[in-house]
Design an enzyme around this catalytic site. Sequence first.
Site, PDB file in Angstrom:
ATOM      1  N   HIS A 110      -8.891  37.192  -0.158  1.00 26.60           N
ATOM      2  CA  HIS A 110      -8.648  38.227  -0.914  1.00 26.60           C
ATOM      3  C   HIS A 110      -8.258  37.612  -2.493  1.00 26.60           C
ATOM      4  O   HIS A 110      -8.174  38.519  -3.484  1.00 26.60           O
ATOM      5  CB  HIS A 110      -7.282  39.054  -0.691  1.00 26.60           C
ATOM      6  CG  HIS A 110      -5.893  38.245  -0.591  1.00 26.60           C
ATOM      7  ND1 HIS A 110      -5.483  37.639   0.551  1.00 26.60           N
ATOM      8  CD2 HIS A 110      -5.233  38.102  -1.606  1.00 26.60           C
ATOM      9  CE1 HIS A 110      -4.372  36.895   0.258  1.00 26.60           C
ATOM     10  NE2 HIS A 110      -4.264  37.239  -1.000  1.00 26.60           N
ATOM     11  N   ASP A 140      -9.407  36.276   6.515  1.00 26.49           N
ATOM     12  CA  ASP A 140      -8.868  36.199   5.015  1.00 26.49           C
ATOM     13  C   ASP A 140      -8.985  34.633   4.519  1.00 26.49           C
ATOM     14  O   ASP A 140      -7.946  34.187   4.108  1.00 26.49           O
ATOM     15  CB  ASP A 140      -7.354  36.655   5.056  1.00 26.49           C
ATOM     16  CG  ASP A 140      -6.799  36.853   3.598  1.00 26.49           C
ATOM     17  OD1 ASP A 140      -7.757  37.068   2.582  1.00 26.49           O
ATOM     18  OD2 ASP A 140      -5.598  36.735   3.191  1.00 26.49           O
ATOM     19  N   SER A 216      -0.853  32.995  -2.582  1.00 25.00           N
ATOM     20  CA  SER A 216      -1.837  32.955  -1.678  1.00 25.00           C
ATOM     21  C   SER A 216      -2.774  31.960  -1.727  1.00 25.00           C
ATOM     22  O   SER A 216      -3.298  31.682  -2.850  1.00 25.00           O
ATOM     23  CB  SER A 216      -2.457  34.426  -1.698  1.00 25.00           C
ATOM     24  OG  SER A 216      -1.773  35.529  -1.278  1.00 25.00           O
TER      25      SER A 216
END
Length: 468
Positions: A110, A140, A216
């Site tokens: 993402h 992911d 992230s």
Amino acid sequence: MIRTASFARFALSLVLALAVGLPAQAETRVPQSQTEISLGFAPLVKQAAPAVVNIYAKIVRQQHQRSPFMNDPFFEDFFRNFSNPRPRVESSLGSGVILSQDGIIVSNYHVVAMATEIRVVTTDKREYEARVVLADQASDLAILQLEDAADLPFLTLRNSDEVEVGELALAIGNPFGVGQTVSSGIVSGLARSGTASGEGFGYYIQTDAPINPGNSGGALIDVNGDLIGINTRILSRSGGSNGIGFAIPANLVREFVKQARAGSEGFQRPWAGMAGQPVDADLAASLGMDLPEGMVISELHPQSPFAKAGFEVGDVITDVDGQVVNSPSEMVFRMSVAGLDGTSMVTRLRGDIRETLVVEMFTAPNDPPARSVVMNENSVLPGLTVGLINPVAIVRLQLPLSATGVAVLDPGPYAARAGIKAGDILLAINGKEVTSSEDVPALLEQAGRRLRFDLNRRGQRVSLHMRR
């Protein structure tokens, strides 16, 4: 390769000794100087942090605007170009981890999804252009390759199956874009599945080391400076860290790097060809088990590697390659880590008999051949693509394992307007049964001005009518 100083091992031993109120064991010692007391995790961070980078991704989207004068006979000529698409640039910020001297980087899907430009900045302010070589939305994860990079610092992947609850862990990333930040905590849970929000799913390491937006794709490391996971999600109602963060285990990252170096265009998972559910107390009692454990097989495709190995519906799978399995998501993770073109040792419980069987790891077979057929431009529904349902179609269209017949692979523009969707199973056209993909062009050609499609859509019978 990045390693920590001996102080990190001392800190861990001292914390454990103080926690239980026992004197330090032979391998522990008190700090020898004021310098050692004040160091904390500084030596570990100094060695690990250079391998964690900031990632800046640019995404260009076409933005459409509808003219309020589109149907006005007087003003429409003046505003004819009002509705032309206009590019809108979006930027995303995340972190990444260098895994090799030549610039292999792992981050979250993402962070870089749909990016038209990716720029990577190291801790010493060097900047590199990067390209995505392998990405998978379901996991992911994304693997990037830096352009013209060499002799970079990197982190070593630890066997994440050896990680234990209670271990000290550090999260390194760029939260909120404030710059590289380090937070500490412990591994607070393993085998977490279905709890993190976002694109990813599956199997996570849980930590209470604070993780916030921008973290992230950053690193979760142990006290030896080895990478145990990639920070990916938080569980929060407010959007900030509440001490429940999730990291993708390093073993899955290792398989991604392996497939990326092999030139795979997309991440390939072995096909299970089965459905199952966790064994709870009630189910365990009905199966005659003393304690609930494992995952019971509820559905099995005849071509499944598990069916070929001798498994049957009602069997309970308890572990894969010596690792406990208690849910379908754990099974997917274990098979993903095992990789393709090999075998796994899978333990099953059938009645009172527990045995371990060898299961081959392969992708869904295109057998029998799908024999896809595309309607040409002279057809009633040009662009409509149909094909025979086989394991490949079941995986691609997310159909039930029991699905048979002919499925819509792509509705094309005209069939889509009529309400037909990819994954619909064609039962009949104008009341005539569809038995093969080759039937569809002839049935459409024979149709009159009215068309009726009888479909099976996710187990529901649907009838659609359209006029030519």
